[in-house]
Design a protein around this motif. Structure first.
Motif, mmCIF file in Angstrom:
data_model
loop_
_atom_site.group_PDB
_atom_site.id
_atom_site.type_symbol
_atom_site.label_atom_id
_atom_site.label_comp_id
_atom_site.label_asym_id
_atom_site.label_seq_id
_atom_site.Cartn_x
_atom_site.Cartn_y
_atom_site.Cartn_z
ATOM 1 N N LEU A 114 19.627 -0.208 -34.555
ATOM 2 C CA LEU A 114 19.374 -0.404 -36.100
ATOM 3 C C LEU A 114 19.139 1.081 -36.516
ATOM 4 O O LEU A 114 18.033 1.353 -36.665
ATOM 5 C CB LEU A 114 18.506 -1.279 -36.520
ATOM 6 C CG LEU A 114 18.461 -2.614 -36.100
ATOM 7 C CD1 LEU A 114 17.034 -3.625 -36.434
ATOM 8 C CD2 LEU A 114 19.559 -2.925 -36.576
ATOM 9 N N SER B 93 17.286 -2.962 -31.535
ATOM 10 C CA SER B 93 16.192 -2.495 -32.403
ATOM 11 C C SER B 93 17.073 -0.794 -31.957
ATOM 12 O O SER B 93 17.036 0.164 -33.276
ATOM 13 C CB SER B 93 15.270 -2.159 -31.467
ATOM 14 O OG SER B 93 14.453 -3.089 -31.811
ATOM 15 N N SER B 94 17.824 -0.355 -30.693
ATOM 16 C CA SER B 94 18.012 0.396 -30.639
ATOM 17 C C SER B 94 19.643 1.098 -31.632
ATOM 18 O O SER B 94 20.149 1.834 -32.186
ATOM 19 C CB SER B 94 18.384 0.675 -29.065
ATOM 20 O OG SER B 94 19.603 -0.021 -29.006
ATOM 21 N N GLY C 241 9.482 -5.504 -36.252
ATOM 22 C CA GLY C 241 8.815 -5.168 -34.331
ATOM 23 C C GLY C 241 7.745 -6.809 -33.972
ATOM 24 O O GLY C 241 7.479 -7.118 -33.271
ATOM 25 N N ILE D 257 12.880 -8.834 -35.946
ATOM 26 C CA ILE D 257 13.641 -7.646 -34.859
ATOM 27 C C ILE D 257 13.469 -6.092 -35.031
ATOM 28 O O ILE D 257 12.659 -5.440 -35.080
ATOM 29 C CB ILE D 257 15.204 -7.916 -34.304
ATOM 30 C CG1 ILE D 257 15.050 -9.194 -33.784
ATOM 31 C CG2 ILE D 257 15.331 -6.158 -33.525
ATOM 32 C CD1 ILE D 257 16.742 -9.179 -33.562
ATOM 33 N N HIS D 258 13.317 -6.390 -37.008
ATOM 34 C CA HIS D 258 13.420 -5.459 -37.484
ATOM 35 C C HIS D 258 11.581 -3.972 -38.071
ATOM 36 O O HIS D 258 11.791 -3.363 -37.797
ATOM 37 C CB HIS D 258 14.181 -4.847 -38.794
ATOM 38 C CG HIS D 258 14.468 -3.448 -39.861
ATOM 39 N ND1 HIS D 258 14.077 -2.049 -39.143
ATOM 40 C CD2 HIS D 258 13.305 -3.472 -40.717
ATOM 41 C CE1 HIS D 258 14.013 -1.151 -39.860
ATOM 42 N NE2 HIS D 258 13.573 -2.289 -41.439
ATOM 43 N N GLN E 26 10.405 -8.387 -30.257
ATOM 44 C CA GLN E 26 10.033 -7.692 -29.546
ATOM 45 C C GLN E 26 11.728 -7.622 -28.391
ATOM 46 O O GLN E 26 12.281 -8.600 -27.967
ATOM 47 C CB GLN E 26 9.793 -7.203 -28.732
ATOM 48 C CG GLN E 26 8.356 -6.538 -29.158
ATOM 49 C CD GLN E 26 8.014 -6.040 -30.009
ATOM 50 O OE1 GLN E 26 9.125 -4.245 -29.848
ATOM 51 N NE2 GLN E 26 7.552 -5.917 -30.917
ATOM 52 N N CYS E 27 12.836 -6.778 -29.200
ATOM 53 C CA CYS E 27 14.240 -6.458 -28.448
ATOM 54 C C CYS E 27 14.908 -4.971 -28.940
ATOM 55 O O CYS E 27 15.123 -4.769 -29.008
ATOM 56 C CB CYS E 27 15.160 -7.651 -30.005
ATOM 57 S SG CYS E 27 17.038 -7.963 -28.842
#
Length: 412
Positions: free
Chosen positions: A352, A349-350, A341, A338-339, A344-345
């Protein structure tokens, strides 16, 4: 190579930056009237194709079903003995193909003679065509044949009226059939979260039916509960894994350690690790319950069931990592994807974000720890995995690929 085999590639625009990574091959380009590239969710665009085709359903045909309960087994045995005698006589003077033809023809003839059969009618009717509608269709067909034979204007009007009646009833029956899928007896339901201080209760309606409120529901292979815990899912998963392990013990009666180990890793451990990044338990009770399955599997693989045998030494001999550590590695691998890319989440991600500058850091890729109010929330995926991520060494977090990260995280 494509043209040599009769194929044509229809995607002629780049799908990622300046590269065409997606291909659409066909040997009938006339059936594809439209091919275009539309924006995707990431930097990878989506090829959109329209295909002119029609579905051809395969109709069932009549088939013969043997009735073994009414078979004449004594006569069939006698015919088989006569066939065996005949083949013994002919084996020296006939070829293999001739003997096989004789055996097959005589055996099929005996089966047809001494085992009665019944003819199964094909089931090609649509589920919303009721018996009453079927009777009206038959009546319409009979009236149509009479109308074509006599040319009567009265029969023509009766035929048209009956045809309109059938069309109305088919439409009504069709929508009634669709609505019956979403009845209260179906699997369509809702789960309310009761862990909140102020539970939000609301009734949802789908196709005119109020969804039933249940305490647990299975979704995408995981069982979610109204109290936001995974106890029900873990109990169901452990029961299934134990049944699979019992099946292997009853049917895989061999002494090969490698084969039994492969059977465990292929049939039992995937059940215990499906979507483990989501439900990884934080309580000792559930953790021990899952580990107990692997400990039983170690006894099965090494065939050591005595109560004085050390299961810990068995696990060390087999080189099996604890399932708790494997779930931790899986969670960290998911966060790594996720970090970077790879997955896609946006919701995760928002969250982190880097920690405050005054906070001491073990490496430069640390994330701000999420504050929680309950132990259940603290043991969920994101707060718990961020803690584990921040405690990793810098060489692990700075890995270039997923495989490298997973191998280093597993060893740390």
């Amino acid at each position: 190579m494509l043209y040599d085999n009769g194929f044509e590639q229809l995607v002629n625009q780049p799908t990622r930056e300046c590269n065409t990574l997606d291909l659409f091959l066909t040997n009938c380009p006339d059936l594809i009237p439209r091919v275009e590239i539309i924006p995707g969710l990431s930097d990878h665009n989506i090829p959109y194709c329209e295909i002119n085709t029609s579905f051809r359903g395969k109709c069932q045909t009549q088939r013969q079903i043997p009735l073994y309960a009414r078979a004449d087994w004594d006569s069939l045995r006698a015919a088989a003995e006569d066939l065996s005698t005949e083949l013994q006589v002919k084996k020296s003077s006939h070829s293999t193909d001739e003997l096989w033809s004789t055996f097959k023809d005589k055996l099929l003839a005996a089966i047809k003679k001494f085992i009665p059969h019944k003819t199964a009618r094909p089931q090609n009717n649509l589920p919303w065509i009721t018996p009453n509608i079927r009777r009206l269709i038959n009546k319409r067909d009979r009236k149509y044949r009479r109308m074509k034979k006599t040319g009567s204007a009265k029969l023509r009007e009766e035929y048209k009226s009956l045809r309109r009646t059938i069309q109305r009833q088919i439409r009504r029956s069709y929508w009634s059939y669709l609505n019956s899928i979403f009845t209260e007896d179906s699997n369509t339901c809702q789960v309310n979260n009761k862990r909140s201080r102020k539970p939000f209760k609301r009734s949802y309606v789908l196709h005119g039916h109020t969804l039933e409120t249940v305490s647990t529901v299975k979704y995408l292979g995981t069982t979610m509960s109204e109290n936001a815990t995974w106890d029900t899912h873990i109990n169901t998963m452990v029961t299934k894994a134990n049944k699979t392990l019992g099946f292997l013990r009853r049917n895989l009666k061999i002494s090969s350690v490698s084969i039994k180990e492969k059977a465990y890793k292929a049939f039992v451990r995937p059940v215990l690790e499906y979507a483990s990044s989501v439900w990884d338990p934080h309580t000792k009770k559930n953790t021990d319950k899952i580990e107990a399955v692997q400990r039983r599997a170690a006894r099965f693989v090494l065939n050591r069931f005595h109560n004085t045998s050390s299961v810990s030494s068995m696990l060390s001999t087999l080189g099996w990592q604890s399932l708790k550590q494997r779930r931790k590695t899986a969670r960290l691998g998911t966060l790594f994807k996720i970090h970077h890319g790879i997955v896609q989440c946006p919701v995760i991600s928002s969250k982190l974000v880097p920690p405050p500058t005054r906070q001491r850091r073990k490496h430069n890729c640390q994330f701000k720890q999420i504050t929680t109010r309950t132990l259940c929330r603290d043991g969920s995926f994101l707060p718990r995995t961020i803690k584990d991520w921040n405690s990793l060494p810098a060489v692990t977090v700075e890995a270039a690929t997923v495989d490298t990260f997973v191998s280093r995280a597993s060893a740390s």
